[in-house]
Design a protein around this motif. Sequence first.
Motif, PDB file in Angstrom:
ATOM      1  N   VAL A  61       0.869  -1.194   0.000  1.00  0.00           N
ATOM      2  CA  VAL A  61       0.000   0.000   0.000  1.00  0.00           C
ATOM      3  C   VAL A  61       0.901   1.239   0.000  1.00  0.00           C
ATOM      4  N   PRO A  62       1.386   1.632  -1.203  1.00  0.00           N
ATOM      5  CA  PRO A  62       2.273   2.787  -1.276  1.00  0.00           C
ATOM      6  C   PRO A  62       1.564   4.108  -1.552  1.00  0.00           C
ATOM      7  N   SER A  63       0.241   4.056  -1.733  1.00  0.00           N
ATOM      8  CA  SER A  63      -0.474   5.266  -2.146  1.00  0.00           C
ATOM      9  C   SER A  63      -1.903   5.233  -1.631  1.00  0.00           C
ATOM     10  N   LEU A  64      -2.543   6.391  -1.685  1.00  0.00           N
ATOM     11  CA  LEU A  64      -3.956   6.473  -1.298  1.00  0.00           C
ATOM     12  C   LEU A  64      -4.820   5.619  -2.220  1.00  0.00           C
ATOM     13  N   GLU A  65      -4.475   5.599  -3.495  1.00  0.00           N
ATOM     14  CA  GLU A  65      -5.245   4.805  -4.449  1.00  0.00           C
ATOM     15  C   GLU A  65      -5.164   3.318  -4.099  1.00  0.00           C
ATOM     16  N   ALA A  66      -3.962   2.865  -3.704  1.00  0.00           N
ATOM     17  CA  ALA A  66      -3.793   1.461  -3.321  1.00  0.00           C
ATOM     18  C   ALA A  66      -4.603   1.141  -2.066  1.00  0.00           C
ATOM     19  N   ALA A  67      -4.586   2.054  -1.105  1.00  0.00           N
ATOM     20  CA  ALA A  67      -5.351   1.824   0.130  1.00  0.00           C
ATOM     21  C   ALA A  67      -6.848   1.740  -0.171  1.00  0.00           C
ATOM     22  N   ARG A  68      -7.333   2.622  -1.022  1.00  0.00           N
ATOM     23  CA  ARG A  68      -8.761   2.611  -1.350  1.00  0.00           C
ATOM     24  C   ARG A  68      -9.142   1.361  -2.138  1.00  0.00           C
ATOM     25  N   ALA A  69      -8.196   0.821  -2.917  1.00  0.00           N
ATOM     26  CA  ALA A  69      -8.479  -0.355  -3.743  1.00  0.00           C
ATOM     27  C   ALA A  69      -8.804  -1.582  -2.902  1.00  0.00           C
ATOM     28  N   ILE A  70      -8.399  -1.579  -1.644  1.00  0.00           N
ATOM     29  CA  ILE A  70      -8.627  -2.741  -0.781  1.00  0.00           C
ATOM     30  C   ILE A  70     -10.114  -3.076  -0.684  1.00  0.00           C
ATOM     31  N   THR A  71     -10.956  -2.071  -0.673  1.00  0.00           N
ATOM     32  CA  THR A  71     -12.405  -2.309  -0.574  1.00  0.00           C
ATOM     33  C   THR A  71     -12.893  -3.197  -1.707  1.00  0.00           C
ATOM     34  N   PHE A  87       6.135   4.251   6.178  1.00  0.00           N
ATOM     35  CA  PHE A  87       6.333   5.701   6.274  1.00  0.00           C
ATOM     36  C   PHE A  87       5.065   6.529   6.528  1.00  0.00           C
ATOM     37  N   ASP A  88       3.980   6.261   5.840  1.00  0.00           N
ATOM     38  CA  ASP A  88       2.818   7.153   5.917  1.00  0.00           C
ATOM     39  C   ASP A  88       1.726   6.545   6.792  1.00  0.00           C
ATOM     40  N   TYR A  89       1.566   7.064   7.996  1.00  0.00           N
ATOM     41  CA  TYR A  89       0.573   6.517   8.926  1.00  0.00           C
ATOM     42  C   TYR A  89      -0.852   6.671   8.394  1.00  0.00           C
ATOM     43  N   LYS A  90      -1.084   7.682   7.553  1.00  0.00           N
ATOM     44  CA  LYS A  90      -2.424   7.879   7.010  1.00  0.00           C
ATOM     45  C   LYS A  90      -2.840   6.715   6.107  1.00  0.00           C
ATOM     46  N   LEU A  91      -1.869   6.109   5.434  1.00  0.00           N
ATOM     47  CA  LEU A  91      -2.183   4.965   4.584  1.00  0.00           C
ATOM     48  C   LEU A  91      -2.627   3.770   5.423  1.00  0.00           C
ATOM     49  N   ALA A  92      -2.034   3.610   6.600  1.00  0.00           N
ATOM     50  CA  ALA A  92      -2.436   2.519   7.490  1.00  0.00           C
ATOM     51  C   ALA A  92      -3.878   2.713   7.940  1.00  0.00           C
ATOM     52  N   ILE A  93      -4.220   3.938   8.287  1.00  0.00           N
ATOM     53  CA  ILE A  93      -5.578   4.222   8.745  1.00  0.00           C
ATOM     54  C   ILE A  93      -6.580   4.024   7.615  1.00  0.00           C
ATOM     55  N   LEU A  94      -6.254   4.518   6.422  1.00  0.00           N
ATOM     56  CA  LEU A  94      -7.162   4.361   5.286  1.00  0.00           C
ATOM     57  C   LEU A  94      -7.306   2.894   4.896  1.00  0.00           C
ATOM     58  N   ALA A  95      -6.220   2.133   4.971  1.00  0.00           N
ATOM     59  CA  ALA A  95      -6.289   0.707   4.650  1.00  0.00           C
ATOM     60  C   ALA A  95      -7.225  -0.017   5.607  1.00  0.00           C
ATOM     61  N   ALA A  96      -7.141   0.320   6.885  1.00  0.00           N
ATOM     62  CA  ALA A  96      -8.047  -0.285   7.872  1.00  0.00           C
ATOM     63  C   ALA A  96      -9.491   0.084   7.560  1.00  0.00           C
ATOM     64  N   GLN A  97      -9.709   1.341   7.246  1.00  0.00           N
ATOM     65  CA  GLN A  97     -11.063   1.796   6.933  1.00  0.00           C
ATOM     66  C   GLN A  97     -11.589   1.159   5.645  1.00  0.00           C
ATOM     67  N   SER A  98     -10.675   0.753   4.779  1.00  0.00           N
ATOM     68  CA  SER A  98     -11.066   0.168   3.488  1.00  0.00           C
ATOM     69  C   SER A  98     -11.303  -1.329   3.571  1.00  0.00           C
ATOM     70  N   LEU A 103      -2.594  -5.070   9.605  1.00  0.00           N
ATOM     71  CA  LEU A 103      -1.621  -4.091   9.135  1.00  0.00           C
ATOM     72  C   LEU A 103      -0.216  -4.617   9.400  1.00  0.00           C
ATOM     73  N   ARG A 104       0.661  -4.390   8.445  1.00  0.00           N
ATOM     74  CA  ARG A 104       2.075  -4.684   8.645  1.00  0.00           C
ATOM     75  C   ARG A 104       2.801  -3.350   8.597  1.00  0.00           C
ATOM     76  N   ILE A 105       3.438  -2.987   9.699  1.00  0.00           N
ATOM     77  CA  ILE A 105       4.154  -1.717   9.774  1.00  0.00           C
ATOM     78  C   ILE A 105       5.494  -1.924  10.453  1.00  0.00           C
ATOM     79  N   ASN A 106       6.382  -0.989  10.211  1.00  0.00           N
ATOM     80  CA  ASN A 106       7.593  -0.845  11.005  1.00  0.00           C
ATOM     81  C   ASN A 106       7.397   0.453  11.790  1.00  0.00           C
ATOM     82  N   PRO A 107       7.029   0.352  13.075  1.00  0.00           N
ATOM     83  CA  PRO A 107       6.702   1.575  13.822  1.00  0.00           C
ATOM     84  C   PRO A 107       7.799   2.628  13.774  1.00  0.00           C
ATOM     85  N   GLY A 108       9.032   2.190  13.589  1.00  0.00           N
ATOM     86  CA  GLY A 108      10.141   3.140  13.564  1.00  0.00           C
ATOM     87  C   GLY A 108      10.120   4.073  12.375  1.00  0.00           C
ATOM     88  N   ASN A 109       9.436   3.684  11.271  1.00  0.00           N
ATOM     89  CA  ASN A 109       9.408   4.595  10.124  1.00  0.00           C
ATOM     90  C   ASN A 109       8.028   5.204   9.888  1.00  0.00           C
TER      91      ASN A 109
END
Length: 362
Positions: A61-71, A87-98, A103-109
């Motif tokens: 999920v490198p982009s907003l479009e990718a996150a929205r595609a999950i639906t 890197f982008d925490y907003k993508l994690a939130i949008l992916a969950a909402q979608s 979620l797979r994240i590296n909290p450090g980045n």
Amino acid sequence: MPFLQNRKMTRQIRVGDVPVGGMAPISVQSMTNTRTEDILKTVHQINDLEEAGCEIVRVAVPSLEAARAITAIKKGIHIPLIADIHFDYKLAILAAQSGADGLRINPGNIGSKDRIKEVVDCAKDYGLPIRIGVNSGSLEQDILDKYNGVTPEAMVESGMRHIELLTDLDFHNIKISLKASDVYRTLTAYRLLSSKVDFPLHVGVTEAGSLYPGIVKSSLGIGMLLSEGIGDTIRVSLTRDPVDEIRVAYEILSALNLRRRGPEIISCPTCGRCSIDLFSIVEKVEDALKNSRVPIKIAIMGCVVNGPGEAREADIGVAGGKGIGILFSKGQVIKKFHESELVDVLLNEIASFEKNHRKGIL
């Protein structure tokens, strides 16, 4: 199944409807290599993976479009989907909402503690697990300085730091991976981490390479850890069609008597006594059975003299040479026929075995 006796008891979480950890079966994962935004291709690949036995799939999920595609992707698949975020925490939130199941994240980045908290709060709201993914190539600079580079101890310290970030936020729906591209660091890091935590572990050797080196590295790294009771879910990483990753994963599990999915084919390596085209015969049988799910042990041997004895554990087997073919089961010869009929006779006998298995006769 001897290796289950020493399996470490970890906390159990759920990714969608798949339990991970505790004494749940070791689950098999893969990751798509399509552009997630290409919904049709991504759905098609995930369905191919599911057919091969994939139980959890991850998408980039490198982009907003990718996150929205999950639906839309979720509507076309049947297995849980994990969103891979960097890197982008907003993508994690949008992916969950979608509709992502994890979620797979590296909290450090991901950024500041406030941003990490927003992701954690969202995961809590949607009941999603988070995989903390630590790779040898993405360690924090202060940890690299402390250990003079990437070491297993450095990887574990990074992982423990990330675990603390989440548990301090009262979030415990966690699984963890510590992956390196070499077997030694991977083994040592997982062993050390396993001694410190009871969270479920996702095991794999990252960037293992193309088919042959990738299979060897993955079989050693994943197999050795599983044999020690370490690991709750696995991914084989290959520079190949991801469907190949699933096949290798099940071969590892089967070799350790942990899980069996479909036939197990044993065949001799051939020698000067072999007078049939064993390579071609094995390939034809493997291709014919690639979608079979019946647990059957099949032997394909190149010597009618020693074949049945060497493969006496096989449910069904054939051997051939000097114009003669034989069909055997559990070391006992059932019938003889012309060598040219080896494949047809074997497949017909397997079909009969599968039919009886489905009826509960076997």
